[in-house]
Motif scaffolding. Structure first.
Motif, PDB file in Angstrom:
ATOM      1  N   LEU A 172       0.807  -1.215   0.000  1.00 34.30           N
ATOM      2  CA  LEU A 172       0.000   0.000   0.000  1.00 34.30           C
ATOM      3  C   LEU A 172       0.847   1.275   0.000  1.00 34.30           C
ATOM      4  O   LEU A 172       0.344   2.360   0.279  1.00 34.30           O
ATOM      5  CB  LEU A 172      -0.954  -0.004   1.203  1.00 34.30           C
ATOM      6  N   ALA A 173       2.117   1.147  -0.325  1.00 34.58           N
ATOM      7  CA  ALA A 173       3.000   2.321  -0.395  1.00 34.58           C
ATOM      8  C   ALA A 173       2.487   3.385  -1.356  1.00 34.58           C
ATOM      9  O   ALA A 173       2.603   4.587  -1.061  1.00 34.58           O
ATOM     10  CB  ALA A 173       4.421   1.890  -0.776  1.00 34.58           C
ATOM     11  N   PRO A 174       1.911   3.028  -2.519  1.00 32.50           N
ATOM     12  CA  PRO A 174       1.387   4.083  -3.406  1.00 32.50           C
ATOM     13  C   PRO A 174       0.317   4.949  -2.752  1.00 32.50           C
ATOM     14  O   PRO A 174       0.198   6.138  -3.064  1.00 32.50           O
ATOM     15  CB  PRO A 174       0.831   3.291  -4.593  1.00 32.50           C
ATOM     16  N   ILE A 175      -0.453   4.365  -1.835  1.00 36.91           N
ATOM     17  CA  ILE A 175      -1.472   5.147  -1.123  1.00 36.91           C
ATOM     18  C   ILE A 175      -0.798   6.154  -0.206  1.00 36.91           C
ATOM     19  O   ILE A 175      -1.224   7.309  -0.109  1.00 36.91           O
ATOM     20  CB  ILE A 175      -2.412   4.220  -0.335  1.00 36.91           C
ATOM     21  N   LEU A 176       0.254   5.726   0.479  1.00 39.80           N
ATOM     22  CA  LEU A 176       0.988   6.649   1.341  1.00 39.80           C
ATOM     23  C   LEU A 176       1.540   7.813   0.527  1.00 39.80           C
ATOM     24  O   LEU A 176       1.448   8.979   0.951  1.00 39.80           O
ATOM     25  CB  LEU A 176       2.129   5.920   2.052  1.00 39.80           C
ATOM     26  N   ILE A 177       2.113   7.530  -0.631  1.00 42.51           N
ATOM     27  CA  ILE A 177       2.661   8.600  -1.472  1.00 42.51           C
ATOM     28  C   ILE A 177       1.560   9.575  -1.880  1.00 42.51           C
ATOM     29  O   ILE A 177       1.745  10.803  -1.855  1.00 42.51           O
ATOM     30  CB  ILE A 177       3.342   7.989  -2.707  1.00 42.51           C
ATOM     31  N   GLU A 178       0.401   9.046  -2.212  1.00 46.70           N
ATOM     32  CA  GLU A 178      -0.729   9.912  -2.570  1.00 46.70           C
ATOM     33  C   GLU A 178      -1.146  10.776  -1.382  1.00 46.70           C
ATOM     34  O   GLU A 178      -1.464  11.961  -1.537  1.00 46.70           O
ATOM     35  CB  GLU A 178      -1.899   9.056  -3.054  1.00 46.70           C
ATOM     36  N   LEU A 179      -1.137  10.202  -0.188  1.00 46.67           N
ATOM     37  CA  LEU A 179      -1.491  10.960   1.009  1.00 46.67           C
ATOM     38  C   LEU A 179      -0.463  12.049   1.293  1.00 46.67           C
ATOM     39  O   LEU A 179      -0.824  13.191   1.610  1.00 46.67           O
ATOM     40  CB  LEU A 179      -1.609  10.022   2.210  1.00 46.67           C
ATOM     41  N   LEU A 180       0.811  11.712   1.196  1.00 50.18           N
ATOM     42  CA  LEU A 180       1.860  12.702   1.472  1.00 50.18           C
ATOM     43  C   LEU A 180       1.758  13.876   0.511  1.00 50.18           C
ATOM     44  O   LEU A 180       1.887  15.036   0.920  1.00 50.18           O
ATOM     45  CB  LEU A 180       3.234  12.045   1.386  1.00 50.18           C
ATOM     46  N   ASN A 181       1.515  13.577  -0.757  1.00 48.28           N
ATOM     47  CA  ASN A 181       1.361  14.654  -1.737  1.00 48.28           C
ATOM     48  C   ASN A 181       0.109  15.483  -1.442  1.00 48.28           C
ATOM     49  O   ASN A 181       0.125  16.718  -1.524  1.00 48.28           O
ATOM     50  CB  ASN A 181       1.287  14.078  -3.144  1.00 48.28           C
ATOM     51  N   GLY A 182      -0.977  14.799  -1.081  1.00 48.56           N
ATOM     52  CA  GLY A 182      -2.220  15.503  -0.787  1.00 48.56           C
ATOM     53  C   GLY A 182      -2.120  16.375   0.445  1.00 48.56           C
ATOM     54  O   GLY A 182      -2.620  17.518   0.448  1.00 48.56           O
ATOM     55  N   TRP A 183      -1.478  15.864   1.484  1.00 48.69           N
ATOM     56  CA  TRP A 183      -1.334  16.666   2.706  1.00 48.69           C
ATOM     57  C   TRP A 183      -0.451  17.883   2.455  1.00 48.69           C
ATOM     58  O   TRP A 183      -0.692  18.955   3.007  1.00 48.69           O
ATOM     59  CB  TRP A 183      -0.773  15.802   3.826  1.00 48.69           C
ATOM     60  N   SER A 184       0.559  17.717   1.612  1.00 50.33           N
ATOM     61  CA  SER A 184       1.406  18.858   1.263  1.00 50.33           C
ATOM     62  C   SER A 184       0.581  19.929   0.553  1.00 50.33           C
ATOM     63  O   SER A 184       0.701  21.129   0.854  1.00 50.33           O
ATOM     64  CB  SER A 184       2.559  18.396   0.368  1.00 50.33           C
ATOM     65  N   GLU A 185      -0.269  19.513  -0.365  1.00 56.53           N
ATOM     66  CA  GLU A 185      -1.127  20.456  -1.080  1.00 56.53           C
ATOM     67  C   GLU A 185      -2.132  21.125  -0.144  1.00 56.53           C
ATOM     68  O   GLU A 185      -2.518  22.285  -0.359  1.00 56.53           O
ATOM     69  CB  GLU A 185      -1.850  19.730  -2.209  1.00 56.53           C
ATOM     70  N   GLN A 186      -2.558  20.407   0.901  1.00 59.75           N
ATOM     71  CA  GLN A 186      -3.506  20.971   1.867  1.00 59.75           C
ATOM     72  C   GLN A 186      -2.819  21.897   2.871  1.00 59.75           C
ATOM     73  O   GLN A 186      -3.486  22.522   3.689  1.00 59.75           O
ATOM     74  CB  GLN A 186      -4.236  19.851   2.606  1.00 59.75           C
ATOM     75  N   GLY A 187      -1.498  21.968   2.819  1.00 60.46           N
ATOM     76  CA  GLY A 187      -0.767  22.870   3.706  1.00 60.46           C
ATOM     77  C   GLY A 187      -0.304  22.254   5.007  1.00 60.46           C
ATOM     78  O   GLY A 187       0.075  22.972   5.940  1.00 60.46           O
ATOM     79  N   TYR A 188      -0.282  20.916   5.089  1.00 55.03           N
ATOM     80  CA  TYR A 188       0.142  20.238   6.314  1.00 55.03           C
ATOM     81  C   TYR A 188       1.646  20.013   6.326  1.00 55.03           C
ATOM     82  O   TYR A 188       2.282  19.853   5.272  1.00 55.03           O
ATOM     83  CB  TYR A 188      -0.545  18.878   6.446  1.00 55.03           C
ATOM     84  N   LEU A 189       2.194  19.958   7.531  1.00 58.37           N
ATOM     85  CA  LEU A 189       3.569  19.551   7.762  1.00 58.37           C
ATOM     86  C   LEU A 189       3.525  18.199   8.464  1.00 58.37           C
ATOM     87  O   LEU A 189       2.853  18.053   9.493  1.00 58.37           O
ATOM     88  CB  LEU A 189       4.293  20.580   8.629  1.00 58.37           C
ATOM     89  N   CYS A 190       4.201  17.193   7.923  1.00 55.41           N
ATOM     90  CA  CYS A 190       4.224  15.861   8.537  1.00 55.41           C
ATOM     91  C   CYS A 190       5.390  15.789   9.518  1.00 55.41           C
ATOM     92  O   CYS A 190       6.549  15.988   9.136  1.00 55.41           O
ATOM     93  CB  CYS A 190       4.355  14.791   7.464  1.00 55.41           C
ATOM     94  N   ILE A 191       5.086  15.494  10.766  1.00 57.23           N
ATOM     95  CA  ILE A 191       6.078  15.561  11.833  1.00 57.23           C
ATOM     96  C   ILE A 191       6.065  14.294  12.679  1.00 57.23           C
ATOM     97  O   ILE A 191       5.203  13.426  12.538  1.00 57.23           O
ATOM     98  CB  ILE A 191       5.833  16.799  12.738  1.00 57.23           C
ATOM     99  N   SER A 192       7.034  14.197  13.595  1.00 58.18           N
ATOM    100  CA  SER A 192       7.130  13.063  14.510  1.00 58.18           C
ATOM    101  C   SER A 192       6.340  13.341  15.784  1.00 58.18           C
ATOM    102  O   SER A 192       5.929  14.482  16.053  1.00 58.18           O
ATOM    103  CB  SER A 192       8.596  12.811  14.877  1.00 58.18           C
ATOM    104  N   MET A 193       6.166  12.302  16.588  1.00 53.65           N
ATOM    105  CA  MET A 193       5.510  12.473  17.878  1.00 53.65           C
ATOM    106  C   MET A 193       6.295  13.428  18.759  1.00 53.65           C
ATOM    107  O   MET A 193       5.725  14.250  19.480  1.00 53.65           O
ATOM    108  CB  MET A 193       5.355  11.112  18.559  1.00 53.65           C
ATOM    109  N   GLY A 194       7.624  13.308  18.715  1.00 54.00           N
ATOM    110  CA  GLY A 194       8.454  14.176  19.538  1.00 54.00           C
ATOM    111  C   GLY A 194       8.313  15.640  19.171  1.00 54.00           C
ATOM    112  O   GLY A 194       8.270  16.513  20.042  1.00 54.00           O
ATOM    113  N   GLN A 195       8.225  15.924  17.884  1.00 59.85           N
ATOM    114  CA  GLN A 195       8.025  17.313  17.439  1.00 59.85           C
ATOM    115  C   GLN A 195       6.666  17.838  17.897  1.00 59.85           C
ATOM    116  O   GLN A 195       6.548  18.992  18.315  1.00 59.85           O
ATOM    117  CB  GLN A 195       8.133  17.388  15.911  1.00 59.85           C
ATOM    118  N   TYR A 196       5.668  17.005  17.815  1.00 58.41           N
ATOM    119  CA  TYR A 196       4.322  17.406  18.243  1.00 58.41           C
ATOM    120  C   TYR A 196       4.306  17.716  19.730  1.00 58.41           C
ATOM    121  O   TYR A 196       3.764  18.744  20.168  1.00 58.41           O
ATOM    122  CB  TYR A 196       3.348  16.282  17.910  1.00 58.41           C
ATOM    123  N   PHE A 197       4.937  16.834  20.511  1.00 56.93           N
ATOM    124  CA  PHE A 197       4.975  17.059  21.954  1.00 56.93           C
ATOM    125  C   PHE A 197       5.713  18.344  22.294  1.00 56.93           C
ATOM    126  O   PHE A 197       5.301  19.098  23.188  1.00 56.93           O
ATOM    127  CB  PHE A 197       5.634  15.868  22.653  1.00 56.93           C
TER     128      PHE A 197
END
Length: 314
Positions: A258-283
């Motif tokens: 299901l890696a292609p789905i992850l790639i689609e999500l990463l691209n989509g979240w980038s377009e939506q203006g999200y930053l993908c971070i770790s749990m440590g960064q969030y905390f």
């Protein structure tokens, strides 16, 4: 900027050996951060066949093609084949994730044993399981873990107390309550501190707020069946309104077929203006905030069999 916390549960030997390197490569290519949570003992995935007697188990298995994603060999570990010791045989894959700059933490010692037993076990059993994982993590990485994420979102009060004894300031062991379409029952759900009786635990919970791929695949939403071809758009629809989220991936799924789905999500979240971070960064972003306190609560979630630990913030 809104954030998506990427939390990766690594359940099996195959997921560690094959899925983790794939995820490291994909995430680096998309400049996305994440937290890898490792199973550190033996892979007894074959023992999970005992769950066949649970309500809803066959329905979930038929929707998500367990044999296809995990492979026949993995499903025989501990039954027809010896259980490989993940923490001994996959050291290099784990260390490589750390060297690549990703936060690493503990998922469990033995995934099946923990998920199927912890709710009804006592302090001594719980401490033995968690200490084994803690010590193995130290052996592999040469430093104590900073975070944890429970296998199958299954814990007990002794386990939460043990997290505090380990000095873990944050973990992700619970789920936010979801509706059948995967949306949040309470859109304001977010980080909180957990209570049980008169005790309030120190470790901050970062609950998973989005449905996982295996919970959505094969489900009918508004008359449309969720498939591999449209699941990314379903999840992106849930994140269309900017809000911080925690998304749990599995090395056996997003790290492989299901890696292609992850790639689609990463691209989509980038377009939506999200930053993908770790749990440590969030905390780090919320550690100075005064967080709400909610009691330890169990409930069923759409797409899963049995009860999970949930944040039911009403």
């Amino acid at each position: 900027m809104p954030t998506i916390v990427l939390k990766i549960d690594v359940d099996t030997y195959r997921g560690t050996r094959e899925g983790v390197p794939n995820l490291v490569r994909i995430l680096k290519q998309h400049q996305a951060n994440a937290t890898f949570l490792f199973s550190l003992g033996k892979d007894h995935t074959g023992w999970a066949l005992r769950r066949a007697f649970r309500p809803g188990f066959f329905k979930k298995v038929s929707r998500t093609s367990v044999l296809e994603h995990y492979g026949p060999k993995t499903l025989m570990y501990g039954v027809f084949l010896p259980a490989p010791d993940i923490g001994k045989e996959c050291v290099e894959e784990m260390r490589a994730a750390k060297r690549a700059g990703f936060e690493c933490g503990i998922h469990c010692w033995d995934h099946v044993v923990w998920q199927d037993n912890v709710r009804r076990r006592g302090e001594a059993w719980t401490q033995k399981q968690m200490t084994a994982a803690y010590e193995r993590y130290n052996e592999i990485f040469g430093a104590p873990p900073k975070t944890y994420g429970a296998a199958g979102w299954q814990m007990n009060p002794h386990a939460f107390a043990q997290l505090d004894q380990f000095g873990m300031h944050y973990s992700s062991d619970t789920r936010a309550m979801l509706k059948a379409d995967g949306s949040l029952v309470n859109p304001a759900a977010g980080p909180y501190r957990l209570s049980h009786g008169d005790q309030i635990f120190d470790s901050v919970q970062l609950p998973t707020t989005l449905p996982t791929l295996d919970e959505l695949l094969g489900v009918e939403i508004d008359g449309t069946v969720v498939t591999e071809s449209n699941i990314a758009s379903v999840i992106l629809g849930l994140t269309a309104e900017p809000k911080n989220h925690v998304f749990t991936m599995h090395a056996e799924l997003e790290g492989q077929k299901l890696a292609p789905i992850l790639i689609e999500l990463l691209n989509g979240w980038s377009e939506q203006g999200y930053l993908c971070i770790s749990m440590g960064q969030y905390f780090a972003n919320i550690r100075e905030q005064e967080l709400p306190v909610h009691p330890l609560t169990w409930a069923e979630l759409p797409g899963r069999s049995g009860e999970l630990l949930v944040l039911d913030a009403k």
